[in-house]
Design a protein around this motif. Structure first.
Motif, PDB file in Angstrom:
ATOM      1  N   VAL A 199      12.969   1.590  -1.607  1.00  0.00           N
ATOM      2  CA  VAL A 199      12.923   1.949  -3.028  1.00  0.00           C
ATOM      3  C   VAL A 199      13.466   0.805  -3.870  1.00  0.00           C
ATOM      4  CG1 VAL A 199      13.033   4.431  -2.630  1.00  0.00           C
ATOM      5  CG2 VAL A 199      15.144   3.174  -3.029  1.00  0.00           C
ATOM      6  N   GLY A 200      14.404   0.056  -3.295  1.00  0.00           N
ATOM      7  CA  GLY A 200      14.948  -1.093  -4.011  1.00  0.00           C
ATOM      8  C   GLY A 200      13.881  -2.139  -4.268  1.00  0.00           C
ATOM      9  N   VAL A 267       7.305  -3.407   2.247  1.00  0.00           N
ATOM     10  CA  VAL A 267       6.733  -3.086   0.945  1.00  0.00           C
ATOM     11  C   VAL A 267       5.547  -2.147   1.128  1.00  0.00           C
ATOM     12  CG1 VAL A 267       5.578  -4.002  -1.093  1.00  0.00           C
ATOM     13  CG2 VAL A 267       7.452  -5.272  -0.079  1.00  0.00           C
ATOM     14  N   SER A 268       4.712  -2.494   2.094  1.00  0.00           N
ATOM     15  CA  SER A 268       3.544  -1.646   2.330  1.00  0.00           C
ATOM     16  C   SER A 268       3.980  -0.232   2.669  1.00  0.00           C
ATOM     17  CB  SER A 268       2.711  -2.180   3.495  1.00  0.00           C
ATOM     18  OG  SER A 268       2.517  -3.554   3.345  1.00  0.00           O
ATOM     19  N   ASN A 269       4.926  -0.148   3.602  1.00  0.00           N
ATOM     20  CA  ASN A 269       5.362   1.194   4.011  1.00  0.00           C
ATOM     21  C   ASN A 269       5.937   1.975   2.844  1.00  0.00           C
ATOM     22  OD1 ASN A 269       4.568   0.558   6.538  1.00  0.00           O
ATOM     23  ND2 ASN A 269       6.626   0.122   7.316  1.00  0.00           N
ATOM     24  N   ALA A 270       6.728   1.258   2.021  1.00  0.00           N
ATOM     25  CA  ALA A 270       7.348   1.930   0.892  1.00  0.00           C
ATOM     26  C   ALA A 270       6.275   2.466  -0.039  1.00  0.00           C
ATOM     27  CB  ALA A 270       8.252   0.960   0.146  1.00  0.00           C
ATOM     28  N   MET A 271       5.270   1.624  -0.284  1.00  0.00           N
ATOM     29  CA  MET A 271       4.221   2.036  -1.205  1.00  0.00           C
ATOM     30  C   MET A 271       3.445   3.215  -0.626  1.00  0.00           C
ATOM     31  SD  MET A 271       3.522  -0.321  -3.887  1.00  0.00           S
ATOM     32  CE  MET A 271       4.352  -1.789  -4.429  1.00  0.00           C
ATOM     33  N   VAL A 272       3.150   3.106   0.668  1.00  0.00           N
ATOM     34  CA  VAL A 272       2.420   4.199   1.304  1.00  0.00           C
ATOM     35  C   VAL A 272       3.233   5.468   1.212  1.00  0.00           C
ATOM     36  CG1 VAL A 272       1.521   5.082   3.478  1.00  0.00           C
ATOM     37  CG2 VAL A 272       1.153   2.706   2.851  1.00  0.00           C
ATOM     38  N   GLY A 273       4.532   5.334   1.552  1.00  0.00           N
ATOM     39  CA  GLY A 273       5.420   6.488   1.518  1.00  0.00           C
ATOM     40  C   GLY A 273       5.457   7.095   0.124  1.00  0.00           C
TER      41      GLY A 273
ATOM     42  N   VAL C 118      -1.284  -6.406  -6.577  1.00  0.00           N
ATOM     43  CA  VAL C 118      -0.426  -5.246  -6.827  1.00  0.00           C
ATOM     44  C   VAL C 118       0.991  -5.687  -7.156  1.00  0.00           C
ATOM     45  CG1 VAL C 118       0.507  -3.101  -5.872  1.00  0.00           C
ATOM     46  CG2 VAL C 118      -1.821  -3.798  -5.325  1.00  0.00           C
ATOM     47  N   VAL C 119       1.472  -6.706  -6.435  1.00  0.00           N
ATOM     48  CA  VAL C 119       2.844  -7.154  -6.698  1.00  0.00           C
ATOM     49  C   VAL C 119       2.901  -8.167  -7.839  1.00  0.00           C
ATOM     50  CG1 VAL C 119       3.733  -6.680  -4.410  1.00  0.00           C
ATOM     51  CG2 VAL C 119       2.727  -8.902  -4.873  1.00  0.00           C
ATOM     52  N   THR C 120       1.749  -8.712  -8.220  1.00  0.00           N
ATOM     53  CA  THR C 120       1.720  -9.646  -9.350  1.00  0.00           C
ATOM     54  C   THR C 120       1.886  -8.862 -10.642  1.00  0.00           C
ATOM     55  OG1 THR C 120       0.125 -10.933  -8.110  1.00  0.00           O
ATOM     56  CG2 THR C 120       0.343 -11.458 -10.424  1.00  0.00           C
ATOM     57  N   SER C 121       2.507  -9.477 -11.642  1.00  0.00           N
ATOM     58  CA  SER C 121       2.686  -8.730 -12.890  1.00  0.00           C
ATOM     59  C   SER C 121       1.355  -8.575 -13.604  1.00  0.00           C
ATOM     60  CB  SER C 121       3.691  -9.431 -13.794  1.00  0.00           C
ATOM     61  OG  SER C 121       3.152 -10.595 -14.340  1.00  0.00           O
ATOM     62  N   GLY C 122       1.244  -7.471 -14.315  1.00  0.00           N
ATOM     63  CA  GLY C 122       0.031  -7.219 -15.086  1.00  0.00           C
ATOM     64  C   GLY C 122      -0.212  -8.341 -16.078  1.00  0.00           C
ATOM     65  N   VAL C 123       0.872  -8.906 -16.595  1.00  0.00           N
ATOM     66  CA  VAL C 123       0.745  -9.995 -17.560  1.00  0.00           C
ATOM     67  C   VAL C 123       0.094 -11.217 -16.911  1.00  0.00           C
ATOM     68  CG1 VAL C 123       2.064 -11.623 -18.958  1.00  0.00           C
ATOM     69  CG2 VAL C 123       2.670  -9.219 -18.976  1.00  0.00           C
ATOM     70  N   ALA C 124       0.609 -11.596 -15.759  1.00  0.00           N
ATOM     71  CA  ALA C 124       0.060 -12.768 -15.075  1.00  0.00           C
ATOM     72  C   ALA C 124      -1.412 -12.540 -14.733  1.00  0.00           C
ATOM     73  CB  ALA C 124       0.863 -13.052 -13.804  1.00  0.00           C
ATOM     74  N   VAL C 179      -5.606   1.457  -1.182  1.00  0.00           N
ATOM     75  CA  VAL C 179      -6.077   1.142   0.167  1.00  0.00           C
ATOM     76  C   VAL C 179      -4.967   1.430   1.164  1.00  0.00           C
ATOM     77  CG1 VAL C 179      -6.776  -0.726   1.714  1.00  0.00           C
ATOM     78  CG2 VAL C 179      -7.749  -0.592  -0.578  1.00  0.00           C
ATOM     79  N   LEU C 180      -3.764   0.972   0.820  1.00  0.00           N
ATOM     80  CA  LEU C 180      -2.628   1.177   1.717  1.00  0.00           C
ATOM     81  C   LEU C 180      -2.333   2.654   1.940  1.00  0.00           C
ATOM     82  CD1 LEU C 180       0.126  -1.391   0.871  1.00  0.00           C
ATOM     83  CD2 LEU C 180      -0.961  -0.920   3.043  1.00  0.00           C
ATOM     84  N   ILE C 181      -2.341   3.389   0.829  1.00  0.00           N
ATOM     85  CA  ILE C 181      -2.029   4.820   0.955  1.00  0.00           C
ATOM     86  C   ILE C 181      -3.074   5.504   1.830  1.00  0.00           C
ATOM     87  CG2 ILE C 181      -1.814   6.985  -0.321  1.00  0.00           C
ATOM     88  CD1 ILE C 181      -0.685   5.343  -2.638  1.00  0.00           C
ATOM     89  N   PHE C 182      -4.325   5.177   1.579  1.00  0.00           N
ATOM     90  CA  PHE C 182      -5.383   5.796   2.374  1.00  0.00           C
ATOM     91  C   PHE C 182      -5.308   5.369   3.839  1.00  0.00           C
ATOM     92  CE2 PHE C 182      -7.993   6.522  -1.639  1.00  0.00           C
ATOM     93  CZ  PHE C 182      -7.755   7.884  -1.618  1.00  0.00           C
ATOM     94  N   MET C 183      -4.942   4.109   4.061  1.00  0.00           N
ATOM     95  CA  MET C 183      -4.804   3.656   5.448  1.00  0.00           C
ATOM     96  C   MET C 183      -3.765   4.492   6.169  1.00  0.00           C
ATOM     97  SD  MET C 183      -4.900  -0.443   5.463  1.00  0.00           S
ATOM     98  CE  MET C 183      -6.366  -1.329   5.913  1.00  0.00           C
ATOM     99  N   GLY C 184      -2.655   4.742   5.474  1.00  0.00           N
ATOM    100  CA  GLY C 184      -1.614   5.575   6.050  1.00  0.00           C
ATOM    101  C   GLY C 184      -2.158   6.949   6.403  1.00  0.00           C
TER     102      GLY C 184
END
Lengths: 277, 432, 300
Positions: A199-200, A267-273, C118-124, C179-184
């Motif tokens: 979460v951090g 990070v991936s796991n956190a996002m998935v979670g 996803v980790v890049t800022s929306g601004v960038a 994509v990540l969430i669905f992969m999970g």
């Protein structure tokens, strides 16, 4: 057989190539042109910089206090993240493990923050920060991620985690004579480290990239955070200084990329979670 | 159990301390600027939309001279806000406890800012510096009920900057040659523009600061519209933007963009100053951008239209924040920054509204990059006959709403008259 | 301690419990609840930021909303934006998750690069795309198109294309997340159920629509709502790429709130718009809760 295998795999590899171009090219283009002079940016796109103008990366620090903006962002993100995680851990622990009257109501109330877009409350927040005398300071940028939807999210995630911790651990600690706060700091926090860091990291990335809040709350150039700084590479009359803007943008992405590459799995796991429940 | 309990409490305390410390650090950052001890230097923030270091240095020299004359110390802090966001950002900042003490005001925002009460009355502060010398035409926009709320430091006509090399390469007559022939009209402006683009493949014209389709649309269209005898709206509430004169003028510009394709189109960032457009519209303050130009350049007044010359003046004023902690000092500083000697020192960048400076020989040679002939023809003469843009207390609304309609112009087959009718409806709604 | 009565244990627990949640709850009240109450109050005021005036006008601002063509436009644009972003995002992310989920070579790599924005800022991200999408042949996108003989539009300055551009850049920015969430979720599908279906002869579309999709349904629902709410909040992309133009064709609600409040200084009216936005988000969230109960049958 061989042919069949290749023809089966071909579409797969083609998708990979297309995705790579789509998602890597913007970054590649940014880095290439951050090393071009402004006139070379307008020419036909090239795979490598034409002018190798490393001076762009020096100039961004002289046309505005970019280093200061970097430090501000680091400060806000660090304090915001630590505060977010700590406050949320306390609340999450209590919601999960301590029976107190009003617990469910309080928790439900807190959950409403989860879905509350900052955009809805930005106007009252502006007036509120004004009455606190906190406009044009970094304070609101630290407090909002601690207590706003990012905070509620962390608290929720941590509650979900603490619910799964076996009761026996706590019982043993209690018998050893630990007080509730010590149980929290000595037993609960250490075992929650994986979740805390997840979460951090999410909070850190979110704070690092925040745009609307600094846009509305900050005035002074020396208090800017990076997203604001990036949009401020303009020449005397407001036209963007493309080469500098791109160099600064590239530099602003670096720490997040480093965090991401190091903790990719986490990070991936956190996002998935974050999405699962 | 006895020694466990304090441990936990201590831990908690330390954690809280660390957290509090970090917060405190951030707070003190904010606090430092706000608390000014009476004995130390007075800290004044001045908001502008220029970020040119030479210009800021010049402004700061006025501040320091002023401080010396008062026998105090002033720590000035210049804040530059991009032109396109100036009003938005400024209005937010004026709500903050750290808001600017002095700020530049855009002409279009003048009525709204005066109405808001955020500008301090300058009548008293001005007295020391011969207010009668300031052209009353120039002051009109900045006054209300006989009192002055901001003082124009710049009364700067728009003119054409052109790239001599590109005209030569295209074999087209450049503006100065056309002036010599007495043929410097918008029709011929269009003709040579097409020639330049056709023969060199380079854009012939970039709108003012490249913002002529959005933030500076009035600046962009006003010179054409007015020399065709039209206008946007008038002070007495008439809407003229959809009258045939204005329509013909806008149509000329539209055809240049979409029929001739000689104008840098919306969204394209080709720039005159880096050699990617043969002409642009500028003011004397923009000339410094040509210091390192890789081409020979010229400067000419705006072309004339069927109704002759109609120079357009861009005005900018400086005012004091009425809620500033140092409002009196700020008001005095505003007056000082627009006194005769300051105005004379600025004249080469921001042409004066003071008659004594404007009429002086020194003004014609005040900008080392501009000849006295150019200064006379393209600047001094235009100041005398030029007019500022229309303004209105509802301009913030007008700007946002009319943009929706103006945007429709930037299509190849736009129906100019119909679109200007829509713009006129927006104007009419707010102006009444 | 053991001798403490039940009641006093309860009291102790109550004190400790509240002590732990107080920081979060106090902050929540100050920074979320109070502003939310205020936004409703401001929505009933005429409140000018520049003039510093405010007066109670009842429901006038809300009445004004639907006769304000720009508000209606921003509402419609927000819906168009969502209607573009959500299906594109869901379809592509689900496809990619199913396709890449099987642990093939390169999966990790692709997951990595899709996740970069996803980790890049929306601004960038917006800054870079504003350059890439320049009109004429100045922008790389159009340059590539011109290489294959297509004359690209002036993406960000032509009505229609501007909306399409912000939709696509936004989808690309957030695709990796889903994509990540669905992969999970794909990994968590019970293998035996799918195996059984395969043995029964299900494959391709049938296998997907009859077996896999129902299994993934809770995740799909959740992702849909999160994506819809996210798309309602779009701000930086719009501000930096199109500024709401051309012709207001990309003026979305959040940007209109910003415009009204900080450009036209009508913070009261802007608050009324914010209340409407809140209403929409609330309905969507409640919708998710209800639908989650309905589809929970599939939850495994």
């Amino acid at each position: 057989m061989r042919y069949k295998e290749i023809s089966k795999k071909l579409p797969y590899w083609m998708i990979l190539v297309v995705l790579t171009i789509l998602f890597v090219y913007p970054f590649w283009w940014m880095v290439v042109n951050s090393l071009n002079t402004i006139t070379d940016i307008f020419g036909d796109p090239s795979f490598l910089p034409k002018s190798w103008a490393f001076s762009n990366y020096q100039e961004i620090f002289t046309v505005q206090p970019f280093a200061r903006h970097y430090v501000n962002t680091l400060l806000v993100a660090t304090v915001g993240t630590l505060g977010n995680v700590f406050v949320a851990a306390m609340a999450g622990y209590s919601f999960a493990r301590i029976r107190f009257p009003g617990r469910n109501a309080a928790f439900l109330l807190l959950l409403t923050a989860l879905m509350m877009p900052i955009e809805v409350t930005i106007i009252p927040l502006f007036f509120q920060m004004r009455s606190f005398g906190a406009l044009d300071t970094l304070i609101p940028l630290m407090l909002i991620p601690i207590f706003g939807s990012q905070g509620a999210f962390s608290a929720f995630m941590l509650r979900q985690f603490f619910v799964t911790v076996p009761v026996e651990l706590e019982e043993a600690a209690r018998i050893d004579g630990l007080n509730p706060f010590s149980i929290f700091t000595k037993i609960m926090l250490p075992i929650a480290i994986p979740v805390l860091s997840s979460v951090g990291i999410l909070a850190f990335i979110a704070i690092w990239n925040t745009y609307l809040e600094p846009l509305v709350f900050l005035n002074s150039l020396e208090k800017y955070t990076l997203p604001l700084s990036l949009t401020n590479f303009n020449d005397t009359y407001g036209l963007p200084q493309w080469n500098l803007q791109l160099a600064a943008t590239a530099l602003s992405i670096v720490p997040i990329m480093v965090v991401y590459l190091i903790f990719q799995q986490k990070v991936s796991n956190a996002m998935v979670g974050s999405g699962l429940k | 159990m006895k020694n466990v309990r304090p441990m936990g409490a201590k831990r908690a305390l330390i954690m809280l301390l660390v957290f509090g410390l970090a917060l405190g650090m951030a707070f003190s950052q904010g606090a430092k600027e706000t608390t000014s001890t009476p004995s130390g230097p007075v800290s004044l923030t001045i908001a502008t939309w220029t970020s040119n270091p030479d210009q800021i240095a010049l402004l700061d020299s006025f501040v320091q001279d002023f401080a010396k004359s008062k026998g105090i110390e002033i720590k000035s802090n210049f804040e530059s806000i991009p032109f396109g966001e100036y009003n938005t950002k400024l209005s937010l900042e004026l709500q903050s406890q750290n808001g600017p003490d002095l700020f530049w005001v855009l002409e279009t925002a003048a009525p709204a800012f005066i109405e808001s009460g955020l500008l301090a009355n300058l009548d008293q502060a001005m007295k020391a510096y011969d207010p009668a010398d300031i052209s009353s035409d120039a002051l009109e926009l900045w006054s209300k009920g006989g009192s002055v709320y901001a003082i124009p430091f710049s009364t700067s006509p728009f003119f054409i900057l052109y790239n001599q090399n590109l005209f030569a390469k295209a074999g087209a007559k450049n503006p100065d040659q056309l002036i010599a022939e007495g043929a410097w009209t918008w029709e011929n402006f269009r003709k040579v523009s097409k020639q330049v683009t056709d023969n060199t493949g380079i854009w012939a014209f970039q709108t003012v600061d490249g913002q002529g389709y959005d933030a500076r649309i009035l600046h962009n269209l006003a010179p054409i519209v007015r020399s065709y005898g039209g206008d946007f709206w008038t002070e007495d509430g008439q809407v003229l933007i959809n009258k045939s004169e204005a329509v013909a003028a806008v149509k000329l510009f539209h055809d240049m963009v979409y029929v001739d394709k000689s104008v840098v189109p919306p969204g394209n960032q080709s720039d005159f100053f880096s050699g990617n457009a043969a002409m642009t519209v500028g003011q004397i303050s923009r000339v410094s951008k040509l210091k390192d130009a890789s081409f020979a350049w010229g400067l000419a007044p705006m072309p004339s239209g069927p109704k002759g010359n109609a120079p357009v003046i861009g005005q900018a004023a400086i005012g004091a924040h009425s809620k500033s902690k140092h409002v009196e000092l700020a008001a005095e500083l505003v007056a000082y920054m627009t006194n005769k000697s300051s105005v004379a020192a600025m004249a080469g960048i921001w042409p004066p509204a003071r008659k004594s400076v404007m009429d002086s020989e020194a003004f014609l040679t005040s900008n080392p990059m501009v000849t006295s002939v150019q200064m006379k023809e393209a600047v001094a003469n235009s100041i005398k006959t030029g007019r500022v843009l229309p303004s209105h207390v509802k301009y913030p609304q007008i700007e946002v709403e009319s943009k929706m309609s103006f945007d429709k112009l930037w299509q190849p087959n736009a129906d100019v008259r119909k679109i200007l009718d829509e713009v006129a409806a927006v104007y009419a709604k707010h102006i009444k | 301690m053991k001798k403490l009565s039940l009641q006093s244990t309860h009291r102790r627990e109550a004190i400790i419990g509240w002590a732990f949640v107080t920081p979060q709850m106090a902050g929540f009240i100050i920074f979320v609840l109070l502003p939310l109450v205020s936004v409703f109050m401001y929505g009933m005021q005429e409140k000018n930021l520049l003039f510093g005036t405010s007066s109670f006008v009842g429901l006038d601002n809300f009445g004004r909303l639907f006769s304000d063509p720009l508000f209606v436009k921003s509402l419609v644009n927000t819906l168009i934006f969502s209607a573009g972003v959500v299906p594109l995002n869901l379809i592509f992310s689900l496809m990619l998750a199913l396709y890449l989920g099987g642990g093939k070579t390169g999966t990790r790599f692709v997951r990595g690069i899709i996740f970069l924005p996803v980790v890049t800022s929306g601004v960038a991200w917006a800054i870079v795309w504003r350059y890439l999408l320049q009109g004429g042949t100045a922008g790389p996108v159009n340059w590539f198109l011109s290489q294959v003989g297509i004359e690209g539009p002036n993406w960000l300055f032509e009505k229609g294309w501007a909306m399409a551009s912000v939709i696509v850049t936004r989808v690309m920015k957030n695709l990796g997340m889903n994509v990540l969430i669905f992969m999970g979720a794909v990994l968590n599908m019970p293998g035996d159920v799918i195996e059984a279906a395969r043995i029964d002869g299900a494959k391709g579309w049938n296998l997907f629509s009859k077996i896999k999709l129902p299994l993934l349904m809770p995740t799909v629902m959740m992702v849909t709502i999160v994506t819809v709410i996210g798309s309602m909040r779009v701000f930086d992309t719009i501000k930096l790429m199109t500024d709401g133009g051309p012709e207001g064709s990309t003026m979305v609600m959040v940007y209109y709130i910003y415009h009204q409040a900080f450009r036209m200084f009508e913070t009261g009216y802007a608050s009324a718009i914010a209340v409407v936005l809140f209403g929409i988000v609330l309905v969507l969230t409640l919708g998710q809760w209800v639908s989650r109960k309905r589809v929970s049958y599939y939850e495994v």
